[in-house]
Design a protein around this motif. Sequence first.
Motif: not given
Length: 147
Positions: A62-74, A79-82, A116-117
């Motif tokens: 499956g696939e799940v979508t997670l939403t959060r407010g944009l912060t400085s947390d990378q 994870w996407v870069k990997a 994985w993202p």
Amino acid sequence: MPIPERDSAVGHSFGLEFDGITIKSITEVSGLKIEQDVIDLKQNTADGKFEVKRLPGRPKPGEVTLTRGLTSDQSFSNWVKASQFGKMKDARKGGSIIIYDFEGAEIKRYRLVNAWPKSLEIGSLKAGDTSLLTEKLSVTYERIEVA
């Protein structure tokens, strides 16, 4: 505090836990789904009548979508870069989506296996807009387990 048997849970907040890191600022989780194939077994009974039995098949990824407010947390973008650079050994992870009650106690945990993202989407950028900027991370997984 466990949920009383006759009460339903209210998802006050959500978290994502991977590699011992917990991100508690998730505002929305969508697509969280446990599904499996259905196998149709067609056969004749002893008295010659045709029947179809439905049997459980393989679990579906499956696939799940997670939403959060944009912060400085990378965390999301690293994870996407990997995965973008083909480092699947680093990108493919096991982790959990956690639901918390209003006191911050864990209500339920959904364990994602080999996740994985797939994509990272940044909310609409508009000069002068006062709405919250968001990050949407789509994560694909091979299996989900209720912990």
